[in-house]
Motif scaffolding. Structure first.
Motif, short mmCIF file in Angstrom:
data_model
loop_
_atom_site.label_atom_id
_atom_site.label_comp_id
_atom_site.label_asym_id
_atom_site.label_seq_id
_atom_site.Cartn_x
_atom_site.Cartn_y
_atom_site.Cartn_z
N ALA A 54 1.72 -10.27 -3.41
CA ALA A 54 0.93 -9.16 -3.97
C ALA A 54 1.07 -7.90 -3.14
O ALA A 54 1.20 -6.79 -3.68
CB ALA A 54 -0.53 -9.58 -4.06
N ALA A 58 2.57 -4.29 -4.27
CA ALA A 58 1.80 -3.05 -4.12
C ALA A 58 2.58 -2.01 -3.32
O ALA A 58 2.59 -0.82 -3.66
CB ALA A 58 0.47 -3.35 -3.44
N MET A 63 1.10 1.55 -4.27
CA MET A 63 -0.31 1.37 -4.56
C MET A 63 -1.04 0.89 -3.31
O MET A 63 -0.40 0.46 -2.34
CB MET A 63 -0.49 0.37 -5.71
N GLN A 64 -2.38 0.96 -3.34
CA GLN A 64 -3.18 0.51 -2.21
C GLN A 64 -3.02 -1.01 -2.05
O GLN A 64 -3.41 -1.77 -2.94
CB GLN A 64 -4.65 0.85 -2.44
N VAL A 68 -4.75 -4.16 -4.52
CA VAL A 68 -3.92 -4.94 -5.44
C VAL A 68 -3.99 -6.43 -5.10
O VAL A 68 -4.09 -7.28 -5.99
CB VAL A 68 -2.45 -4.46 -5.40
N SER A 69 -3.94 -6.73 -3.81
CA SER A 69 -3.82 -8.13 -3.40
C SER A 69 -5.11 -8.93 -3.58
O SER A 69 -5.06 -10.12 -3.90
CB SER A 69 -3.36 -8.21 -1.94
N ILE A 72 -5.55 -10.47 -7.13
CA ILE A 72 -4.48 -11.45 -7.37
C ILE A 72 -4.73 -12.73 -6.59
O ILE A 72 -4.59 -13.85 -7.12
CB ILE A 72 -3.11 -10.85 -7.01
#
Length: 274
Positions: A54, A58, A63-64, A68-69, A72
């Motif tokens: 993840a 990202a 992306m931040q 994001v992680s 997920i």
């Protein structure tokens, strides 16, 4: 020693490392006891691989990473829990499938976009000393959530950890509290990856719990002792890393290994004396 600590704490990044490291180590040690007793230890390893995939995605999409992680990894935790309980695929096989698949996706994404840059390597091997202010704020908030939820649901977590069948018979919603454990574990895995990296984060969860179980015999004593071991090993690991310029995550793990063997030796000596 006092002068060394004053020197270390004169740097803002060291203050952030000590503060965030302490609260993450505390949270991971509390959850580690339940995970070890329920034989869910390897879920941590599986989720860390999912987290790397993840984070790599990202990074490739600019992306931040943590934003994001986290969702997920939370979804992956619930999926692993469900597969372990209900699927024809055994728990360890399910973890292997999901973790290796996520790692492969992460590596492929990185190789086709940004390459193995510093940011990706930090999540792979850990870099607590390079945490940004946003990382610190998010770590504090999520660690507080983990601690509060663990304290609020302590009795139910204790029940499903030791005897899930009995807990169900007494009306406890075991599935709900297993999901809470999975959720809290996912949060700590994502936070701990910034500190320990994908490769070593599982040790932060497993070692303090397993070490405490060498000598302590009841759940509360194991939890308290595990928390103390985890925090002290983190502090010593940070000092060793600063003085000898060693990798921070590896230094913390080696401290945990030393403490484990000390506890094991004490247990052996106690048996011989008795």
């Amino acid at each position: 020693m006092i002068n060394l600590l004053k020197e270390m704490l004169s740097y803002p990044f060291m203050i952030r490392a000590f503060f965030v490291g302490t609260i993450v180590a505390l949270c991971s040690s509390l959850l580690g006891v339940s995970l070890v007793l329920k034989r869910y230890s390897m879920i941590g390893a599986g989720l860390s691989h999912v987290g790397f995939g993840a984070l790599a995605l990202a990074t490739a999409l600019n992306m931040q990473p943590l934003a994001v992680s986290i969702p997920i990894v939370v979804v992956a935790a619930f999926l692993l829990l469900r597969l372990s309980e209900n699927s024809k695929i055994k728990g360890d096989a399910a973890i292997a499938l999901i973790s290796t698949g996520a790692m492969a996706i992460g590596v492929m994404t990185v190789s086709m976009t940004t390459g193995m840059n510093t940011d990706v390597c930090n999540y792979l091997f850990g870099s607590i000393l390079s945490m940004s202010e946003s990382d610190v704020k998010l770590s504090i908030v999520l660690s507080a959530v983990v601690l509060v939820m663990f304290i609020l649901f302590y009795n139910h977590i204790f029940a499903v950890t030791f005897d899930e069948t009995f807990a169900k018979a007494t009306g406890t919603n075991a599935k709900l509290y297993n999901m809470i454990i999975a959720l809290l574990t996912a949060l700590i895995i994502v936070l701990g990856m910034r500190m320990m990296g994908t490769v070593l984060i599982t040790s932060l969860i497993v070692f303090p719990a397993v070490t405490s179980m060498r000598l302590c015999k009841n759940f509360k004593a194991v939890i308290i002792n595990s928390a103390i071991i985890s925090v002290i090993c983190l502090w010593i690991g940070l000092v060793i890393s600063y003085v000898y310029a060693t990798p921070t995550g590896a230094s913390i793990v080696l401290c945990n290994i030393v403490v484990f063997f000390v506890y094991w030796l004490i247990k052996v000596l106690k048996r011989k004396i008795i």
